[in-house]
Design an enzyme around this catalytic site. Sequence first.
Site, PDB file in Angstrom:
ATOM      1  N   CYS A 274       2.702  -3.118 -17.676  1.00 17.51           N
ATOM      2  CA  CYS A 274       3.071  -4.524 -17.866  1.00 17.51           C
ATOM      3  C   CYS A 274       4.539  -4.704 -17.515  1.00 17.51           C
ATOM      4  CB  CYS A 274       2.953  -4.911 -19.338  1.00 17.51           C
ATOM      5  SG  CYS A 274       1.309  -5.237 -19.862  1.00 17.51           S
TER       6      CYS A 274
ATOM      7  N   ASN B  67       7.308  -0.299  -5.935  1.00 18.62           N
ATOM      8  CA  ASN B  67       6.505  -0.368  -4.709  1.00 18.62           C
ATOM      9  C   ASN B  67       5.511  -1.506  -4.808  1.00 18.62           C
ATOM     10  OD1 ASN B  67       5.590   1.184  -2.142  1.00 18.62           O
ATOM     11  ND2 ASN B  67       3.674   0.760  -3.267  1.00 18.62           N
ATOM     12  N   GLU B  68       5.582  -2.430  -3.860  1.00 14.67           N
ATOM     13  CA  GLU B  68       4.571  -3.482  -3.757  1.00 14.67           C
ATOM     14  C   GLU B  68       4.276  -4.164  -5.091  1.00 14.67           C
ATOM     15  OE1 GLU B  68       1.301  -1.441  -1.916  1.00 14.67           O
ATOM     16  OE2 GLU B  68       2.270  -1.359   0.022  1.00 14.67           O
TER      17      GLU B  68
ATOM     18  N   GLU C  33       6.334  -0.679   5.752  1.00  9.21           N
ATOM     19  CA  GLU C  33       5.132   0.113   6.062  1.00  9.21           C
ATOM     20  C   GLU C  33       4.398  -0.607   7.195  1.00  9.21           C
ATOM     21  OE1 GLU C  33       2.736   0.757   2.582  1.00  9.21           O
ATOM     22  OE2 GLU C  33       4.437   1.375   1.342  1.00  9.21           O
TER      23      GLU C  33
ATOM     24  N   TRP D 262      -8.581   0.920   2.884  1.00 12.41           N
ATOM     25  CA  TRP D 262      -8.809   0.094   1.700  1.00 12.41           C
ATOM     26  C   TRP D 262      -9.537  -1.210   1.951  1.00 12.41           C
ATOM     27  CZ3 TRP D 262      -5.978  -4.171   2.957  1.00 12.41           C
ATOM     28  CH2 TRP D 262      -4.802  -3.979   3.709  1.00 12.41           C
TER      29      TRP D 262
ATOM     30  N   GLU E  31      -5.772   8.085  -0.650  1.00  9.27           N
ATOM     31  CA  GLU E  31      -5.529   7.561   0.695  1.00  9.27           C
ATOM     32  C   GLU E  31      -5.792   8.583   1.783  1.00  9.27           C
ATOM     33  OE1 GLU E  31      -1.643   5.769   0.635  1.00  9.27           O
ATOM     34  OE2 GLU E  31      -2.379   3.973  -0.397  1.00  9.27           O
ATOM     35  N   GLN E  32      -6.672   9.516   1.532  1.00 12.89           N
ATOM     36  CA  GLN E  32      -6.927  10.562   2.526  1.00 12.89           C
ATOM     37  C   GLN E  32      -7.533  10.012   3.808  1.00 12.89           C
ATOM     38  OE1 GLN E  32     -10.640  13.111   1.411  1.00 12.89           O
ATOM     39  NE2 GLN E  32      -9.660  12.572  -0.509  1.00 12.89           N
ATOM     40  N   MET E  33      -8.140   8.821   3.746  1.00 15.60           N
ATOM     41  CA  MET E  33      -8.697   8.230   4.961  1.00 15.60           C
ATOM     42  C   MET E  33      -7.719   7.249   5.622  1.00 15.60           C
ATOM     43  SD  MET E  33     -11.533   9.832   5.101  1.00 15.60           S
ATOM     44  CE  MET E  33     -12.552   8.998   6.333  1.00 15.60           C
ATOM     45  N   HIS E  34      -6.518   7.175   5.125  1.00 16.75           N
ATOM     46  CA  HIS E  34      -5.490   6.320   5.734  1.00 16.75           C
ATOM     47  C   HIS E  34      -4.789   7.136   6.808  1.00 16.75           C
ATOM     48  CE1 HIS E  34      -2.072   3.721   6.290  1.00 16.75           C
ATOM     49  NE2 HIS E  34      -2.492   2.881   5.375  1.00 16.75           N
TER      50      HIS E  34
HETATM   51 ZN   LIG Z   1       1.608   0.554   0.638  1.00 15.30          ZN
END
Ligand SMILES: [Zn+2]
Lengths: 652, 652, 652
Positions: free
Chosen positions: B111, B145-146, B318, B326, B366-369
């Site tokens: 939060c 981050n984001e 990025e 995703w 994220e192994q498929m990124h």
């Molecule tokens: Zn990102």
Amino acid sequence: MNKKFEIGVCYYPEHWPESLWPDDARRMAALGVTYVRIGEFAWSRLEPKRGDLRLEWLERAIDVLHEAGLKVILGTPTATPPKWLVDEMPDMLPVDKEGKVLGFGSRRHYCFSHRGYRSECLRIVETLAERFGNHPAVAGWQTDNEYGCHDTARSWSEESLAAFRHWLSDRYGSVEALNSAWGNVFWSKEYTDIYAIDLPGLAPAEINPAHRMDFYRFSSDQVVEFNRLQCDLLRKLSPGRDIIHNFMGRTLEFDHFAVGADLDISSWDNYPLGFLEDRSDADDDWRRRFARAGDPDFQAFHHDLYRATSGGRWWVMEQQPGPVNWADHNPVPRDGMVRLWTLEAFAHGAEVVSYFRWKQAPFAQEQMHSGLLRPDGVEAEGYFEAKSAIEALQAVDTTANTKADAAIVFDYESAWAWEVQPQGREFDYFRLVFDHYRALRRKGLSIDIVAPDTADLSAYGLVLVPGLFAWSDALVTALCNFEGIALIGPRSGSKTRDFSIPDGLPPDLPKNLADVLVSRVESLRPDCPVSLADGEGAVRFWREFLVTGGSCQAEITAEDGWPVLVHQGRTHYLGGWPDDILLDDIVARLTTLAALPTVDLPEGVRLRRHGDLTFVFNYGDTAADLGALGLDGELIIGGSALPPSGVSVFRQ
Amino acid sequence: MNKKFEIGVCYYPEHWPESLWPDDARRMAALGVTYVRIGEFAWSRLEPKRGDLRLEWLERAIDVLHEAGLKVILGTPTATPPKWLVDEMPDMLPVDKEGKVLGFGSRRHYCFSHRGYRSECLRIVETLAERFGNHPAVAGWQTDNEYGCHDTARSWSEESLAAFRHWLSDRYGSVEALNSAWGNVFWSKEYTDIYAIDLPGLAPAEINPAHRMDFYRFSSDQVVEFNRLQCDLLRKLSPGRDIIHNFMGRTLEFDHFAVGADLDISSWDNYPLGFLEDRSDADDDWRRRFARAGDPDFQAFHHDLYRATSGGRWWVMEQQPGPVNWADHNPVPRDGMVRLWTLEAFAHGAEVVSYFRWKQAPFAQEQMHSGLLRPDGVEAEGYFEAKSAIEALQAVDTTANTKADAAIVFDYESAWAWEVQPQGREFDYFRLVFDHYRALRRKGLSIDIVAPDTADLSAYGLVLVPGLFAWSDALVTALCNFEGIALIGPRSGSKTRDFSIPDGLPPDLPKNLADVLVSRVESLRPDCPVSLADGEGAVRFWREFLVTGGSCQAEITAEDGWPVLVHQGRTHYLGGWPDDILLDDIVARLTTLAALPTVDLPEGVRLRRHGDLTFVFNYGDTAADLGALGLDGELIIGGSALPPSGVSVFRQ
Amino acid sequence: MNKKFEIGVCYYPEHWPESLWPDDARRMAALGVTYVRIGEFAWSRLEPKRGDLRLEWLERAIDVLHEAGLKVILGTPTATPPKWLVDEMPDMLPVDKEGKVLGFGSRRHYCFSHRGYRSECLRIVETLAERFGNHPAVAGWQTDNEYGCHDTARSWSEESLAAFRHWLSDRYGSVEALNSAWGNVFWSKEYTDIYAIDLPGLAPAEINPAHRMDFYRFSSDQVVEFNRLQCDLLRKLSPGRDIIHNFMGRTLEFDHFAVGADLDISSWDNYPLGFLEDRSDADDDWRRRFARAGDPDFQAFHHDLYRATSGGRWWVMEQQPGPVNWADHNPVPRDGMVRLWTLEAFAHGAEVVSYFRWKQAPFAQEQMHSGLLRPDGVEAEGYFEAKSAIEALQAVDTTANTKADAAIVFDYESAWAWEVQPQGREFDYFRLVFDHYRALRRKGLSIDIVAPDTADLSAYGLVLVPGLFAWSDALVTALCNFEGIALIGPRSGSKTRDFSIPDGLPPDLPKNLADVLVSRVESLRPDCPVSLADGEGAVRFWREFLVTGGSCQAEITAEDGWPVLVHQGRTHYLGGWPDDILLDDIVARLTTLAALPTVDLPEGVRLRRHGDLTFVFNYGDTAADLGALGLDGELIIGGSALPPSGVSVFRQ
Ligand SMILES: [Zn+2]
Ligand SMILES: [Zn+2]
Ligand SMILES: [Zn+2]
């Protein structure tokens, strides 16, 4: 073999006045029924309060059936723990992924991990086995009922959490090993203690696929353990009886090979119309056309699957006899279809087909589920269909195993892997395997489904391994030794057991088997298929970019020049999800290479070899001319003209 | 200016053996990379247990990069608090609207309001800033981050509730003032104490829009506060370094202008294919056609937006280098598109484009990124695309700001207002503004996005203010002083800040600016557009019934005679949501009035002026002839024929 | 009768400065309004803190209205308990099926079962009734507001659970009786104690339909009890005043006949455009065509329904005057439609039509809901529509009840039964009845809706009983004595009150009335209708296989030879859900048999007889020629050419 096909029914003496039992038993026997399954939901009648055991009525029911010459399969009542038991241990209730407790009021309201409930199950099974385990009528036991039905194999309860941590500790030994295996350095997910790990529930973003994969493995193992406890006890107390469980269709949350290994017989509950309506990937047009017949391949797939899970012996424990009550739409089967489904099961090697249920109950949840009899005891259509099937079977006096033409590897872990990480919305493992299975069936092949650790494939001319997420050593060795034609991929060997990409990239096979490397992959919108350089087929949903070396060479290429199908000798690798046109082309090539005889079957017509018999079934709504298909021989059942819902059997 | 465009990559030394670091650094530098972002998810490696600080490895990593001549952007690791910290203060976890706690296991599991977690963030940031804040390689910091990714800006936790009450107390002073501002007399919602007010969670019916609006404002303010704490500390301990945050695409839950005001540089994470697939309003045909290219305007919109949020300096932190993992479908970009996206960012004034990620990780979420490198370290397609972009950029030796042709006001509060009260299902603020933005781009205009409190519009020939829920005094004054062409509405000025209808009805503007009154409104089914008296365009989704006075007069009218577009001098008011045909017509009229040069660009072709350079991009799949479009000059990059994925740059 | 139609408005003095009240009252009276409903959401102003009663402002408001010659309907404010009361007893909040508490912040935030809240309601009602019950301006009371709106009739709270157990104990007497009635032997659901039974919430699979049916009955009874408490008190303290409740459209969760029995007048809230958009089964084309007019039969259906629920006296308490704020799309009504809706209500016998609301509020949840006046007090379109309706009504100087041509039985329990057990996804009771109602209207019939325990049908030439789940003795007797034409089924009489299949199978009627038996049933996909042997009609969604005996014979048969419609003398049984073509055919046959005069009305044109007047309404968008339809007589309102939105009234 001289073993005959046999017929069963599911019966609930507790639903009817005792005075009706003898007449029911007499009518069953007169119809040709030999097996009756009873008791699997009767706990509240066997033990209305803790310790208040009332086994007499069940004994009388068994005796009545016995006197009519019927054999009994006795169900353990553990799928429906009674309210007093749930009130004693409310933490036995299953909990969903969001933390919501699923309460009493239906069935399957328990966590497989709950130690207290496991003890109670052993207690009631022991009680029943001691009383009835050596009764001459009792031919077998059914453990529980439909494990995993209603998505109940996985639970996010406190007991499940405790058991999961224990399971992780056993698997990994140390938190360091677990952190490394899961890649927990990613996003700072490293744990300092295995006993701090949670179940993979709600989180702001995606939870580690390795974490989820292990939870799915754990959940499957809990089902195996739960079932094994009952099997071990029943083997001890009721020797010589078959131990059976009734699986469901397209239920993937636990490893049926692992549960099946503890059984004598795998059985399944075969509801063709319900399954087409509520668990098929087919489009609306297909569903409409087969709404009263069922999908032409769905039943066969499961027959072949469950023939494999316990080493060959299998039954249909529940056979749809008319409309069911649980799908979105519940039509009446087309005339002849119940008979067809019955004969089809035997064609695939079933020992027994048992109808669910003998008589429709007028009350409670399944009051709209038909039986062989109406609630008023009058024969329903299913009765006459069963009768017709039984009569037809008189013509078939022996059964024999069939050597299948082709094998497909089916792996529950792969189903979980691609559920965890589809990467494209359409990537569903069952759908992928079923697409391949259906394509083989369109060519008239008889198929075996085999486990992912199969060590010997020499019985087959053709072997398919679509979408197998990770290799077993046994299977790689079997493929290396295999002298038939193999089709591997897409996505096979694309992960390690720890859910990482293999060091050398997929498909992670020895170069002397297939010198091919998946250099990148993509998932595709359904409206974005990739066309081929030649022909009308396409790759859809999933595509791989293959780089070959050595003697591995492209056989089919995409419009953009990338290989789609490559082969190295007899080993083929498929770098995408083929549409039906491409799949038919590939199957045609492979069956030619394998020198397997094929038949181009019309839509809806399917066949299955059984010993020296060939069974042909017509799920379609137009007649088929078997002679024109080159299918002939000595006719045992039916004729050369195969009407809708028709079954023809001939000896070649 | 003589500042060059620069290239970066995102790198995770903690994911790889230390022995690989030097070679990675060497290859980055050889490619032309100058910036490397690291560390933003590494808390569990920096502090595996409370107080057990392990900063040495990070120092070694920074040194390795430094030695290769690379500059470092160091991320604060606060988006991924480690498990031991969450276990210490489990009430730091975010809670969704239904009260469900979102647990550990992914990222962003906190939060923004939690005071304990804020302290912990300051502690770890202070630790890092003290150790690395003056390291010569450290050129800047990325906070967290984001923010807001995965819908995490709003939380219904206990700490959030306490902070919200405090915020309300600060805002309103007394419960009477709050009751009056919110109109709580309606449905007896009057409170007797501000500290009795709940978060707007579940209720039988709709909760007061003013209540929800304030909760959204509060939630945004919490993000601003959270970020500011880190900025203030970093400014003190790491002087001279740029402070940056990496925003996301179409993330609207907090005011990026307010967060951006505390930064030196706004950056964003640019995933064209993922965004088209998962956050676009386009129909299936559009998505299919641009599936491998990305929406032709989505990237540009965010480039222009984030150029505004921190006063001009902005980066792509990025950049998608290949398929992501995703979205529902994750295709491979068409050849040339990664290069195109890179150059397009610079055309809009980016200082740096940084690829995510240097090397694909073989494990975890994220192994498929994809990365610039495959998991085995071999160059992936993205690598060669980046190389090609870098080479192309050699031809562009200076950068310069561009005076945009037109400005569009973008306001986060309006996004919340219409989320709270769409009144018609399709009324989405982002979609409305983006429709207008896209129409300007179809005419080849270069656009600035400006804040809703902009006080000076004199730089522009044309200003658009669609859907601005309430006026700032600054903007009204700016519009009154504006000498260019203005287009206001629909729905602009239709609320007070307290979320009521203004006393004099919308659009609540001075009569000497626009003597028009919205006498009633309606929302329309998508299949019920309102046709115009002339021409093929239509009003869709939203329509207003305008009554004009004084010199304000109708310019375009609906079939039924009600005005759609009215103007009073140079000020135009638009009483509905125009379809693309109508919008093109309106833009044509306004650009003519404003004497702005336009180009009728083919679908998929877009341009952007940059200093004296004109960049032209082809998102489409057919070639474009720039000469035929009247686009010519000294060619710097590319040619006059612009192939699919092509980029041409010329000096005029 | 000499009673005139009257006009009302809903007004919220608490929303406006007191200084505006006299002018509002004056303008109401000038328009022709005679009734003003006030106070129903004002609790927080009447009692800002416990015991701090502030009734003076309300008295002044009533006096102001009184002085303008207006009559007041005073609402009890119990639909909006104030925050301080909820904070005193938070367990009064409703709980949804998943156990989530629905909090304060909107309205209807209470459980009907909560005893503490019931006491508080009695306290505030008593306070109001004592103060205002004999005020000369107070002509009536509205209890609460829109019971059941926002799905609030059912609550899974602790108090609801306690009350449910008590209710079950009262109904069944013993747990054995309950177990037997529910068929709890099925799946071992037998209870040992009624006080161990849970509310039917979440469970792994379907909960017993008998359990759910009783919960729905119980929930309805709680609404009845809640309302009756207020009625009894008001009758005592405010003698001579009408007690009214304002029901909603297509709200089925409680029995409106049972609530209506305690009222003097049933009223309902008539929002034609909102209802078409958010609670219609019509397809998109229909919704598009009538988007600005409303469904041509929906209003009439509810007029006829609520005319029945309190024995004949009924009002429209809230009439849509322009766009609403709560549907997915909220268009402006076509010119003339508000006038049409107003006159249509009177055609069906309404005593009063009251517009919601007098003046649009600029704040809070309903700020986008139009009124007769805009928020700035200027007349909105609705004002002029009301004015036009009032003027037209001057021509109609008396009202008279109409003897309807046909009756349709409508039964709330059947709605619950088929919600509990649709068996096919499309089987919705309201939709089935409404399909029949609409078919009668297409033939120009005037219809009465009658209760399921109606004992005398002799007033009608034609009676329809579609989908009545179980018979009342009264209705079976009435049907046996009925000398008109009856159409029964589908699915009528297919259950006992205990939710079991009747012993003799459906339709469970005396053989001398209809010797027909439903031997099996099926539900059908929408794309799988069953064609007829003759003609173009079809059976869709639901089909029964009928076996007839005695003199009962098939009249319409399906393609496969099974009867669809059978009759035995004047009694018809329909074995399926007819599509519109078949339904029109059946209605044509039955009206011919019943010798009822019919008119084949164009789509969108509808008529209603009222005494010796015939009202004709045009919902369509093309003009109709009444003469060509054979509709003529002395014109009272309108002409023989009926334009879109037109109303013609003539005396025959
Ligand atoms: Zn990102
Ligand atoms: Zn079953
Ligand atoms: Zn209302």
